[in-house]
Design a protein around this motif. Structure first.
Motif, short mmCIF file in Angstrom:
data_model
loop_
_atom_site.label_atom_id
_atom_site.label_comp_id
_atom_site.label_asym_id
_atom_site.label_seq_id
_atom_site.Cartn_x
_atom_site.Cartn_y
_atom_site.Cartn_z
N SER A 99 12.95 2.04 4.78
CA SER A 99 12.65 0.63 5.02
C SER A 99 11.34 0.26 4.33
O SER A 99 10.47 1.09 4.14
CB SER A 99 12.56 0.34 6.51
OG SER A 99 11.42 0.94 7.07
N ALA A 100 11.23 -1.03 3.97
CA ALA A 100 10.03 -1.49 3.25
C ALA A 100 8.78 -1.30 4.09
O ALA A 100 7.72 -0.93 3.57
CB ALA A 100 10.21 -2.96 2.87
N VAL A 101 8.89 -1.57 5.39
CA VAL A 101 7.74 -1.41 6.27
C VAL A 101 7.30 0.04 6.31
O VAL A 101 6.11 0.36 6.23
CB VAL A 101 8.08 -1.90 7.70
CG1 VAL A 101 7.04 -1.43 8.70
CG2 VAL A 101 8.17 -3.42 7.72
N LEU A 102 8.27 0.95 6.40
CA LEU A 102 7.95 2.37 6.50
C LEU A 102 7.30 2.87 5.22
O LEU A 102 6.33 3.64 5.26
CB LEU A 102 9.21 3.17 6.80
CG LEU A 102 9.01 4.65 7.10
CD1 LEU A 102 8.09 4.83 8.29
CD2 LEU A 102 10.33 5.33 7.36
N ASP A 103 7.81 2.44 4.08
CA ASP A 103 7.23 2.87 2.80
C ASP A 103 5.77 2.44 2.70
O ASP A 103 4.92 3.19 2.21
CB ASP A 103 8.02 2.28 1.63
CG ASP A 103 9.41 2.91 1.52
OD1 ASP A 103 9.61 3.99 2.10
OD2 ASP A 103 10.29 2.30 0.87
N GLN A 104 5.48 1.23 3.18
CA GLN A 104 4.11 0.74 3.14
C GLN A 104 3.21 1.52 4.08
O GLN A 104 2.07 1.87 3.74
CB GLN A 104 4.10 -0.75 3.48
CG GLN A 104 2.81 -1.48 3.12
CD GLN A 104 2.95 -2.99 3.21
OE1 GLN A 104 4.06 -3.51 3.12
NE2 GLN A 104 1.84 -3.68 3.38
N LEU A 105 3.72 1.83 5.27
CA LEU A 105 2.93 2.58 6.25
C LEU A 105 2.68 4.01 5.78
O LEU A 105 1.58 4.53 5.93
CB LEU A 105 3.65 2.59 7.60
CG LEU A 105 3.70 1.26 8.35
CD1 LEU A 105 4.63 1.38 9.55
CD2 LEU A 105 2.31 0.82 8.79
N LEU A 106 3.71 4.64 5.23
CA LEU A 106 3.55 6.01 4.75
C LEU A 106 2.56 6.08 3.59
O LEU A 106 1.96 7.13 3.35
CB LEU A 106 4.91 6.57 4.31
CG LEU A 106 5.92 6.81 5.45
CD1 LEU A 106 7.25 7.26 4.89
CD2 LEU A 106 5.39 7.84 6.44
N GLY A 107 2.40 4.94 2.90
CA GLY A 107 1.40 4.87 1.85
C GLY A 107 0.01 4.59 2.36
O GLY A 107 -0.93 4.45 1.57
N GLY A 108 -0.14 4.47 3.70
CA GLY A 108 -1.45 4.24 4.29
C GLY A 108 -1.87 2.79 4.30
O GLY A 108 -3.05 2.50 4.53
N GLU A 109 -0.93 1.85 4.07
CA GLU A 109 -1.28 0.44 4.03
C GLU A 109 -0.82 -0.27 5.30
O GLU A 109 0.28 -0.01 5.79
CB GLU A 109 -0.61 -0.24 2.83
CG GLU A 109 -1.03 0.34 1.49
CD GLU A 109 -0.32 -0.38 0.34
OE1 GLU A 109 0.19 -1.49 0.57
OE2 GLU A 109 -0.27 0.18 -0.77
#
Length: 527
Positions: free
Chosen positions: A253-263
């Motif tokens: 998911s887009a949200v997860l990708d952003q969170l896993l990137g530390g954002e």
């Protein structure tokens, strides 16, 4: 002849209003005082101050004067500033004077329940050169139209209001910052005082929910499948935290990708944002999801959703919450390190006790047993032989129990495995420390699903005793453990059979094998 001792009534009211506008440092109180002052200065029946969003495209808050609670309820939803004269002032922030609202081409009329209004004056309110909102008044109390003098008075008041709002925002930011700092310190203190893992997550979630004015404080942690799962939730009245636990954000998911990137992720409306995919999103409006990371490692996510229709998070709130999340993540890592050190100290203490028992107590008991056995062989009295025999048996039993306790001390006191397979592997790993080598372990059948309490506890107790007996025998160089969950017992029932075989010297011929250096212990139980 002009009388300098006389001052225009409007100017007097303006001076009083200007002096009073900056008295309230609380932002909401300042806004209401500005609206009240505007109606008083211009003699208007109604007044309002519309606060714009960060993009300055719509009204997100409307403070009013001249409308009681019943009138506001009849109007229903207040205007958002997209249409009509309010929209015109949002799109073009400059003073506006309209003698007849109905006759103006920009007017779109009033919603049902709205009181009739005719004349209108509006001016932008600027804070640090940026438009904060717009100040409006409508309809004079005496029925006369607004004049350019009223417009001038309102512009002066709006300029002073901008200064007062700026001061109130600075004060509010300082208070908010102090609250968040105190909250982060309280969380750090709680975690480092010995709060358990699950309680630590709840501490972070509950404190963050309170500080952010959110409907819920939610902590998510990465899953083995690459997603994230809600593991702790603190909610306000009317919500059940259990409804959220176990909810997952699927991998990709887009949200997860952003969170896993530390954002961090900031959402205006959880229910309508396509990035939000969980089934609980429909319950919330504005939200922010903040990564909990320390040293470049993501240990979880802190989610702070608000109710639908609630005010979105400001830039200051986002910054303070992000700083809180960073501090909380660091505290969680420090708490985990402290727990690891405490567990290590316990392990070392248990190892020391086990060594002392083995090197001192067991050896002395064994030596005493040998002395009694030697005395027994030299005695001729039958009653003395029987008495010494019982004493030797008691010592032998005591040695067995002490050895079993030694093996138990080698096992971790916490975080024990829950499956039968894990418990067996833990026992054999602990035995390796005393045997000097790792026993080989073989499993047959679906051990974890078939061997359940209380059978698994009985199996572990039997295994512990067998390993202790193997250690008691001399010259042991190998131990084999076999767990068969597909065994058929002599009575025909399905059961589990454990066989422990070692190559040590047998004492007194115990065991059921014919080999001189092979001892086999068998335990079985129906499932």
């Amino acid at each position: 002849m002009h009388d300098e001792g006389r001052t225009a009534p409007g100017l007097t009211r303006l001076l009083d209003a200007v002096l009073g506008v900056g008295m309230d440092l609380e932002l909401r109180g300042s806004l209401q005082h500005i609206v009240d002052s505007a109606t008083e200065v211009t003699g208007a029946r109604y007044g309002a101050l519309g606060v714009l969003d960060a993009d300055r495209t719509r009204i997100v808050e409307l403070c009013t004067a001249g409308l009681d609670d019943e009138a506001r309820e009849r109007i229903g939803r207040l205007p958002d500033g997209h249409t009509g004269l309010l929209g015109a002032l949002v799109q073009e922030p400059r003073p506006l004077l309209v003698a007849d609202i109905g006759a103006d081409v920009r007017s779109t009329g009033f919603p049902p329940g709205h009181p009739p209004m005719k004349s209108f004056v509006g001016v932008p309110v600027r804070v640090d050169a940026a438009v904060f909102g717009n100040l409006y008044v409508t309809d004079k109390q005496d029925g006369s139209p607004f004049t350019t003098d009223d417009l001038a008075l309102l512009r002066v008041l709006a300029a002073q209001a901008g200064i007062a709002i700026g001061n109130a925002r600075l004060y509010e930011s300082a208070v908010q910052r102090e609250r968040w700092i105190e909250g982060a310190a309280a969380v750090t203190t709680a975690l480092l005082d010995g709060t358990a893992g699950s309680d630590a997550l709840m501490t972070v979630a509950d404190k963050a929910r309170f500080l952010a004015g959110a409907a819920a404080g939610i902590v998510l942690q990465p899953t083995a499948r690459g997603g994230m799962e809600i593991v702790a939730a603190a909610t306000g009245p009317g919500d059940d935290a259990a409804d959220f636990l176990g909810t997952e954000i699927a991998p990709g998911s887009a949200v997860l990708d952003q969170l896993l990137g530390g954002e961090p992720v900031f959402v205006e409306d959880s229910a309508s944002d396509p990035r939000m995919t969980t089934h609980v999103r429909s319950r919330f409006g504005p939200s922010m999801l903040l990564p909990l990371q320390s040293g470049g490692r993501l240990i979880g996510t802190l989610a702070l959703p608000r109710r639908p229709g609630a005010a979105p998070y400001t830039a200051v709130e986002r910054l303070l919450a992000s700083q809180f999340a960073s501090q909380a993540a660091l505290a969680m890592v420090m708490a985990d390190s402290r727990d690891a050190r405490e567990r290590l100290a316990v392990f070392e203490d248990r190892d020391r006790i086990a060594r002392d028992l083995h090197d001192l107590v067991v050896q002395r008991l064994f030596a005493t047993e040998m002395m009694l056995e030697s005395t027994r062989r030299r005695t001729v009295a039958a009653d003395m032989d029987e008495l010494l025999g019982r004493a030797v048996d008691e010592l032998d039993s005591t040695i067995q129990e002490v050895r079993t306790a030694i093996f138990a001390l080698q096992q971790p006191p916490a975080d024990a495995p829950t499956t039968a397979r894990g418990k067996v592997l833990r026992e054999t790993a602990g035995a390796a420390a005393l045997l000097g080598f790792a026993p080989s372990v073989h499993f047959e059948g679906a051990v974890d699903s078939l061997v359940v309490p209380p059978v698994d506890k009985q199996l572990v107790a039997a295994l512990r005793g067998a390993l202790a007996a193997a250690h008691r025998r001399s010259s042991v160089t190998s131990v084999e453990v076999r767990i068969d969950a597909t065994a058929t017992l002599p009575d025909g029932r399905q059961g589990v059979r454990m066989t422990v075989t070692d190559d040590g010297e047998r004492e007194g011929g115990d065991g059921d094998s014919d080999g001189a250096r092979t001892t086999t212990v068998t335990w079985q139980s129906p499932l």
